[in-house]
Scaffold this motif. Structure first.
Motif, short mmCIF file in Angstrom:
data_model
loop_
_atom_site.label_atom_id
_atom_site.label_comp_id
_atom_site.label_asym_id
_atom_site.label_seq_id
_atom_site.Cartn_x
_atom_site.Cartn_y
_atom_site.Cartn_z
N ALA A 162 0.87 -1.13 0.12
CA ALA A 162 0.02 0.06 0.01
C ALA A 162 1.07 1.25 0.03
O ALA A 162 0.69 2.22 -0.68
CB ALA A 162 -1.03 -0.14 1.15
N ASP A 163 1.94 1.31 0.95
CA ASP A 163 3.06 2.45 0.98
C ASP A 163 3.55 2.57 -0.66
O ASP A 163 3.74 3.77 -1.09
CB ASP A 163 4.05 2.30 1.83
N ALA A 164 3.83 1.62 -1.26
CA ALA A 164 4.50 1.70 -2.56
C ALA A 164 3.41 2.30 -3.51
O ALA A 164 3.65 2.84 -4.22
CB ALA A 164 4.98 0.30 -2.84
N ALA A 165 2.25 1.79 -3.37
CA ALA A 165 1.13 2.35 -4.33
C ALA A 165 0.89 3.70 -3.92
O ALA A 165 0.67 4.55 -4.93
CB ALA A 165 -0.24 1.45 -4.13
N VAL A 166 0.87 4.38 -2.94
CA VAL A 166 0.87 5.65 -2.53
C VAL A 166 1.86 6.47 -2.98
O VAL A 166 1.77 7.60 -3.82
CB VAL A 166 0.46 5.79 -0.96
N ALA A 167 3.17 5.82 -2.89
CA ALA A 167 4.47 6.84 -3.24
C ALA A 167 4.34 6.63 -4.88
O ALA A 167 4.70 7.92 -5.38
CB ALA A 167 5.70 6.03 -2.86
N ALA A 168 3.48 5.92 -5.61
CA ALA A 168 3.75 5.94 -7.06
C ALA A 168 2.20 6.59 -7.47
O ALA A 168 1.96 6.86 -8.69
CB ALA A 168 3.56 4.36 -7.28
N GLY A 169 1.49 7.34 -6.70
CA GLY A 169 0.33 8.21 -6.86
C GLY A 169 -0.74 7.24 -7.06
O GLY A 169 -1.79 7.74 -7.84
N GLN A 170 -0.77 6.04 -6.75
CA GLN A 170 -2.05 5.33 -7.10
C GLN A 170 -2.88 5.03 -5.62
O GLN A 170 -2.63 3.74 -4.99
CB GLN A 170 -1.60 3.85 -7.57
N ALA A 171 -3.38 6.08 -5.24
CA ALA A 171 -4.03 5.97 -3.81
C ALA A 171 -5.38 4.84 -4.04
O ALA A 171 -5.62 4.10 -2.87
CB ALA A 171 -4.71 7.25 -3.58
N ASP A 172 -6.19 4.85 -5.17
CA ASP A 172 -6.90 3.91 -5.16
C ASP A 172 -6.54 2.37 -5.06
O ASP A 172 -7.01 1.49 -4.38
CB ASP A 172 -7.78 3.79 -6.52
N LYS A 173 -5.58 1.98 -5.70
CA LYS A 173 -4.82 0.54 -5.39
C LYS A 173 -4.30 0.45 -4.09
O LYS A 173 -4.85 -0.54 -3.57
CB LYS A 173 -3.45 0.58 -6.44
N ALA A 174 -3.74 1.28 -3.41
CA ALA A 174 -3.45 1.34 -2.09
C ALA A 174 -4.49 0.95 -1.21
O ALA A 174 -4.47 0.29 -0.38
CB ALA A 174 -2.68 2.66 -1.47
N TYR A 175 -5.75 1.58 -1.50
CA TYR A 175 -6.84 1.61 -0.57
C TYR A 175 -7.51 0.08 -0.79
O TYR A 175 -8.03 -0.49 -0.07
CB TYR A 175 -7.87 2.56 -1.05
N THR A 176 -7.29 -0.31 -2.18
CA THR A 176 -7.89 -1.72 -2.38
C THR A 176 -6.91 -2.75 -1.84
O THR A 176 -7.57 -3.77 -1.24
CB THR A 176 -7.79 -2.00 -3.94
N VAL A 177 -5.74 -2.51 -1.72
CA VAL A 177 -4.82 -3.48 -0.89
C VAL A 177 -5.19 -3.40 0.47
O VAL A 177 -4.96 -4.71 1.11
CB VAL A 177 -3.23 -3.03 -1.29
N LEU A 178 -5.21 -2.48 0.95
CA LEU A 178 -5.76 -2.21 2.78
C LEU A 178 -6.93 -2.98 2.89
O LEU A 178 -7.02 -3.64 3.86
CB LEU A 178 -5.58 -0.79 2.95
N LYS A 179 -7.98 -2.57 1.95
CA LYS A 179 -9.38 -3.34 2.36
C LYS A 179 -9.19 -4.84 2.03
O LYS A 179 -9.91 -5.33 2.69
CB LYS A 179 -10.14 -2.95 1.21
N GLY A 180 -8.36 -5.50 1.33
CA GLY A 180 -7.99 -6.90 1.17
C GLY A 180 -7.45 -7.43 2.45
O GLY A 180 -7.75 -8.20 2.91
#
Length: 192
Positions: A42-60
């Motif tokens: 999730a941190d890597a996704a946020v750093a890459a500007g992919q907040a939606d992906k990070a949220y999906t990872v966290l939800k999973g």
């Protein structure tokens, strides 16, 4: 004969006991590694500007590890940072169900609630609809906030610390009360 009946019962009890153990050993280490892996992803996704992906990872991660507060706290922080205060409150409450003493989750819920309230009061003030029960309840809540924070003013540097503003004279068509209401744009002026 008795021994033949006892062996399956003992084997069944041992199997159930093995399934029922929680907490220690490799299971806990695997869970911690998996939650930590999800947080890193999730941190890597946020750093890459992919907040939606990070949220999906966290939800999973929250679904895979329903008793762990970590994904919920992180989702609450992400929603707060995105000014999505309603969802920040929902996610913080989920974290608090798992750990009622989590200070960060309490802080996110409290500040998000205050921001939602501030926005609503600003809208009501702009529509000139703060009166009656809404006004008295807002004033009561402001008193509670002042007492909780140990402050005399909710907004330091607010109207009390500034010199009084000169109010323009009311045009002849307006009543003095209406002119005074329209002259102030601070929705919290009466709450200090």
């Amino acid at each position: 004969m008795m021994l033949k009946r006892l062996i399956p019962a003992v084997a069944c009890a041992a199997l159930l006991a093995a399934c029922g153990t929680t907490g220690g050993g490799a299971g806990a280490a695997a869970k911690a590694a998996s939650v930590a892996t999800a947080m890193a992803e999730a941190d890597a996704a946020v750093a890459a500007g992919q907040a939606d992906k990070a949220y999906t990872v966290l939800k999973g991660a929250a679904q895979a590890f329903p008793t762990d507060k970590t994904p919920w706290v992180r989702m609450a922080q992400m929603r707060f940072d995105a000014n999505d205060y309603g969802m920040a409150i929902v996610n913080a409450q989920e974290a608090l169900e798992r750990d009622p003493d989590d200070t960060l989750a309490h802080s996110i819920a409290a500040v998000s609630g205050l921001r939602v309230t501030s926005e609503a009061l600003t809208d009501l003030s702009r529509m000139k609809k703060i009166n009656g029960d809404v006004r008295s309840e807002a004033q009561d809540l402001a008193k509670l906030l002042r007492a909780s924070l140990g402050e005399e003013e909710l907004v330091p540097g607010g109207a009390k610390s500034r010199p009084p503003a000169k109010r323009p004279r009311a045009p002849a068509a307006q009543t003095p009360a209406k002119a005074a209401t329209s002259a102030t744009s601070d929705p919290f002026g009466g709450l200090r």
